[in-house]
Design a protein around this motif. Sequence first.
Motif, mmCIF file in Angstrom:
data_model
loop_
_atom_site.group_PDB
_atom_site.id
_atom_site.type_symbol
_atom_site.label_atom_id
_atom_site.label_comp_id
_atom_site.label_asym_id
_atom_site.label_seq_id
_atom_site.Cartn_x
_atom_site.Cartn_y
_atom_site.Cartn_z
ATOM 1 N N SER A 119 0.852 -1.196 0.000
ATOM 2 C CA SER A 119 0.000 0.000 0.000
ATOM 3 C C SER A 119 0.882 1.237 0.000
ATOM 4 C CB SER A 119 -0.904 0.015 1.230
ATOM 5 O OG SER A 119 -0.133 0.183 2.395
ATOM 6 N N GLY A 120 0.567 2.170 -0.855
ATOM 7 C CA GLY A 120 1.387 3.359 -0.999
ATOM 8 C C GLY A 120 1.032 4.462 -0.028
ATOM 9 N N ASP A 121 0.107 4.197 0.902
ATOM 10 C CA ASP A 121 -0.341 5.305 1.757
ATOM 11 C C ASP A 121 0.284 5.281 3.143
ATOM 12 O OD1 ASP A 121 -1.621 3.090 2.733
ATOM 13 O OD2 ASP A 121 -3.611 3.994 2.795
ATOM 14 N N LYS A 122 1.267 4.386 3.358
ATOM 15 C CA LYS A 122 1.925 4.299 4.667
ATOM 16 C C LYS A 122 3.292 4.962 4.586
ATOM 17 C CE LYS A 122 1.315 0.538 7.281
ATOM 18 N NZ LYS A 122 1.529 -0.789 7.898
ATOM 19 N N VAL A 123 3.649 5.716 5.623
ATOM 20 C CA VAL A 123 4.922 6.428 5.632
ATOM 21 C C VAL A 123 6.068 5.447 5.883
ATOM 22 C CG1 VAL A 123 6.280 8.265 6.692
ATOM 23 C CG2 VAL A 123 3.786 8.505 6.502
ATOM 24 N N LEU A 124 7.009 5.409 4.945
ATOM 25 C CA LEU A 124 8.205 4.582 5.056
ATOM 26 C C LEU A 124 9.413 5.424 4.661
ATOM 27 C CD1 LEU A 124 6.821 1.453 3.170
ATOM 28 C CD2 LEU A 124 7.089 1.680 5.634
ATOM 29 N N PHE A 125 10.609 4.858 4.837
ATOM 30 C CA PHE A 125 11.824 5.533 4.394
ATOM 31 C C PHE A 125 11.679 5.925 2.930
ATOM 32 C CE2 PHE A 125 16.046 5.615 2.568
ATOM 33 C CZ PHE A 125 16.739 6.390 3.473
ATOM 34 N N GLY A 126 12.057 7.151 2.585
ATOM 35 C CA GLY A 126 11.973 7.610 1.200
ATOM 36 C C GLY A 126 10.667 8.299 0.848
ATOM 37 N N ALA A 127 9.689 8.207 1.716
ATOM 38 C CA ALA A 127 8.391 8.816 1.429
ATOM 39 C C ALA A 127 8.483 10.336 1.474
ATOM 40 C CB ALA A 127 7.341 8.356 2.436
ATOM 41 N N THR A 128 7.676 10.977 0.641
ATOM 42 C CA THR A 128 7.459 12.415 0.727
ATOM 43 C C THR A 128 6.103 12.605 1.382
ATOM 44 O OG1 THR A 128 8.804 12.855 -1.222
ATOM 45 C CG2 THR A 128 7.216 14.561 -0.587
ATOM 46 N N VAL A 129 6.093 13.314 2.495
ATOM 47 C CA VAL A 129 4.892 13.411 3.329
ATOM 48 C C VAL A 129 4.468 14.870 3.437
ATOM 49 C CG1 VAL A 129 3.892 12.816 5.568
ATOM 50 C CG2 VAL A 129 5.808 11.479 4.682
ATOM 51 N N THR A 130 3.192 15.130 3.122
ATOM 52 C CA THR A 130 2.640 16.470 3.311
ATOM 53 C C THR A 130 1.808 16.453 4.584
ATOM 54 O OG1 THR A 130 2.571 16.825 0.927
ATOM 55 C CG2 THR A 130 1.237 18.311 2.282
ATOM 56 N N LEU A 131 2.131 17.387 5.479
ATOM 57 C CA LEU A 131 1.487 17.472 6.790
ATOM 58 C C LEU A 131 0.800 18.811 6.921
ATOM 59 C CD1 LEU A 131 4.597 16.524 8.942
ATOM 60 C CD2 LEU A 131 2.789 14.977 8.201
ATOM 61 N N VAL A 132 -0.226 18.860 7.763
ATOM 62 C CA VAL A 132 -0.784 20.152 8.162
ATOM 63 C C VAL A 132 -0.685 20.244 9.680
ATOM 64 C CG1 VAL A 132 -3.184 19.309 8.208
ATOM 65 C CG2 VAL A 132 -2.726 21.759 7.964
ATOM 66 N N ASP A 133 -0.167 21.368 10.146
ATOM 67 C CA ASP A 133 -0.072 21.645 11.582
ATOM 68 C C ASP A 133 -1.488 21.901 12.088
ATOM 69 O OD1 ASP A 133 0.074 23.191 14.025
ATOM 70 O OD2 ASP A 133 2.193 23.513 13.609
ATOM 71 N N GLU A 134 -1.948 21.087 13.023
ATOM 72 C CA GLU A 134 -3.349 21.177 13.449
ATOM 73 C C GLU A 134 -3.637 22.465 14.224
ATOM 74 O OE1 GLU A 134 -4.250 17.377 15.267
ATOM 75 O OE2 GLU A 134 -4.590 16.484 13.295
ATOM 76 N N ASP A 135 -2.585 23.139 14.714
ATOM 77 C CA ASP A 135 -2.792 24.400 15.431
ATOM 78 C C ASP A 135 -2.815 25.604 14.490
ATOM 79 O OD1 ASP A 135 -2.851 23.075 17.928
ATOM 80 O OD2 ASP A 135 -0.663 23.054 17.958
ATOM 81 N N THR A 136 -1.895 25.607 13.517
ATOM 82 C CA THR A 136 -1.738 26.802 12.670
ATOM 83 C C THR A 136 -2.329 26.630 11.276
ATOM 84 O OG1 THR A 136 0.382 26.077 11.785
ATOM 85 C CG2 THR A 136 0.436 27.346 13.845
ATOM 86 N N GLU A 137 -2.708 25.381 10.919
ATOM 87 C CA GLU A 137 -3.192 25.063 9.569
ATOM 88 C C GLU A 137 -2.108 25.225 8.510
ATOM 89 O OE1 GLU A 137 -6.437 23.836 8.895
ATOM 90 O OE2 GLU A 137 -6.432 23.715 11.069
ATOM 91 N N GLU A 138 -0.871 25.383 8.926
ATOM 92 C CA GLU A 138 0.236 25.535 7.982
ATOM 93 C C GLU A 138 0.608 24.170 7.414
ATOM 94 O OE1 GLU A 138 4.878 27.074 8.076
ATOM 95 O OE2 GLU A 138 3.635 27.283 9.863
ATOM 96 N N GLU A 139 0.777 24.112 6.095
ATOM 97 C CA GLU A 139 1.175 22.856 5.450
ATOM 98 C C GLU A 139 2.680 22.827 5.256
ATOM 99 O OE1 GLU A 139 -0.870 21.647 1.897
ATOM 100 O OE2 GLU A 139 -2.829 22.133 2.755
#
Length: 77
Positions: free
Chosen positions: A1-21
Amino acid sequence: SGDKVLFGATVTLVDEDTEEEVTYQIVGDYEADITKGLISINAPIARALVGKKQGASVEVKTPNGEKSYEILKVEFK
């Protein structure tokens, strides 16, 4: 499955406090360069992310206290 974070992954996050991506790629210690968005697999944020899936929330302990992020996207480029 390509949706799990592993070594080499590029991950986009949003800060739940500031909404900053933010987008990070998880790399080895030698490639790590925060100015290019490359974080070491051994960094606290990477350790918190590995094994989590898209849509999950993660808590990361930072020098400035705990931060909560939601994983928006996991990609392998």
